[in-house]
Design an enzyme around this catalytic site. Structure first.
Site, PDB file in Angstrom:
ATOM      1  N   CYS A 179      36.757  40.344  47.322  1.00 42.59           N
ATOM      2  CA  CYS A 179      37.904  39.928  46.522  1.00 42.59           C
ATOM      3  C   CYS A 179      38.560  38.665  47.093  1.00 42.59           C
ATOM      4  CB  CYS A 179      38.893  41.093  46.410  1.00 42.59           C
ATOM      5  SG  CYS A 179      40.055  40.971  45.054  1.00 42.59           S
ATOM      6  N   HIS A 180      39.763  38.766  47.653  1.00 43.20           N
ATOM      7  CA  HIS A 180      40.449  37.637  48.260  1.00 43.20           C
ATOM      8  C   HIS A 180      40.093  37.467  49.741  1.00 43.20           C
ATOM      9  CE1 HIS A 180      42.908  38.095  44.636  1.00 43.20           C
ATOM     10  NE2 HIS A 180      43.329  36.867  44.841  1.00 43.20           N
TER      11      HIS A 180
END
Length: 190
Positions: free
Chosen positions: A112-113
């Protein structure tokens, strides 16, 4: 019967604001595969998880960054959540910790991030990778080749886009962590 990751120790670098399932599910998969897993954070005690926009559970910190010796870990997991990697990018000790994995060719898994932290640690140039879509420009600007795929592996670096990708992410993470060091991966695309 021996498990795949018996004898391996994995660091999970996180701080307040991590996406809960992106830490808890991969940690469970790693432990089920036989790995010893330590949550490493800038502060001791507990860190706050999130379920998208709502507070999640607190997770115990095993080792603070001040006490962590990156050399004792075989692999690194970087969970996402917007606040988590954004905060870690401002921690020089966190960047140094991640950079030690990049420079020593040890496997890294980021979801994800999570790849945001890799940018500051010099770990994305020349890499084929994925992430949450909002990071694609940052990753491309840092020299990565960004693709929109469920899970991407590039010489020991495993990346995925979002919580829905966790099963595929965990399978590839365990596979790469079993393989260990990927000599020369930093320069493969240069």
């Amino acid at each position: 019967m021996a498990q795949k990751l018996d004898g391996k120790t994995v660091a999970v670098l996180a701080t307040d604001g991590f996406e809960q399932v992106e830490l808890t599910e991969p940690v469970k998969a790693l432990r089920d595969a036989g790995a010893t897993v330590h949550v490493v954070a800038p502060k001791g005690g507990q860190i706050q998880g999130w379920n998208h926009h709502d507070r999640g559970d607190m997770v115990d910190v095993d080792v603070t960054l001040d006490q962590a010796d990156a050399g004792r870990y075989d692999a690194l997991l970087l969970p996402g959540g917007v606040m988590n990697p954004d905060s870690l990018r401002l921690e020089p000790k966190a960047i140094a910790f991640v950079k030690s994995f990049v420079e020593s060719d040890r496997p890294i898994a980021a979801i994800c991030h999570g790849p945001w932290t890799l940018i500051d640690a010099g770990g994305v140039r020349g890499k084929r990778m994925t992430s949450w879509p909002s990071l694609q420009t940052d990753l491309r600007n840092a020299g990565a080749s960004w693709v929109d795929e469920q899970v991407v592996t590039d010489h020991g670096l495993v990346t995925s886009r979002k919580p829905d990708d966790i099963p595929a992410f965990c399978r590839k993470m365990i596979e790469e962590f079993c393989e260990g060091r990927h000599a020369g991966h930093r320069h493969a695309a240069e």
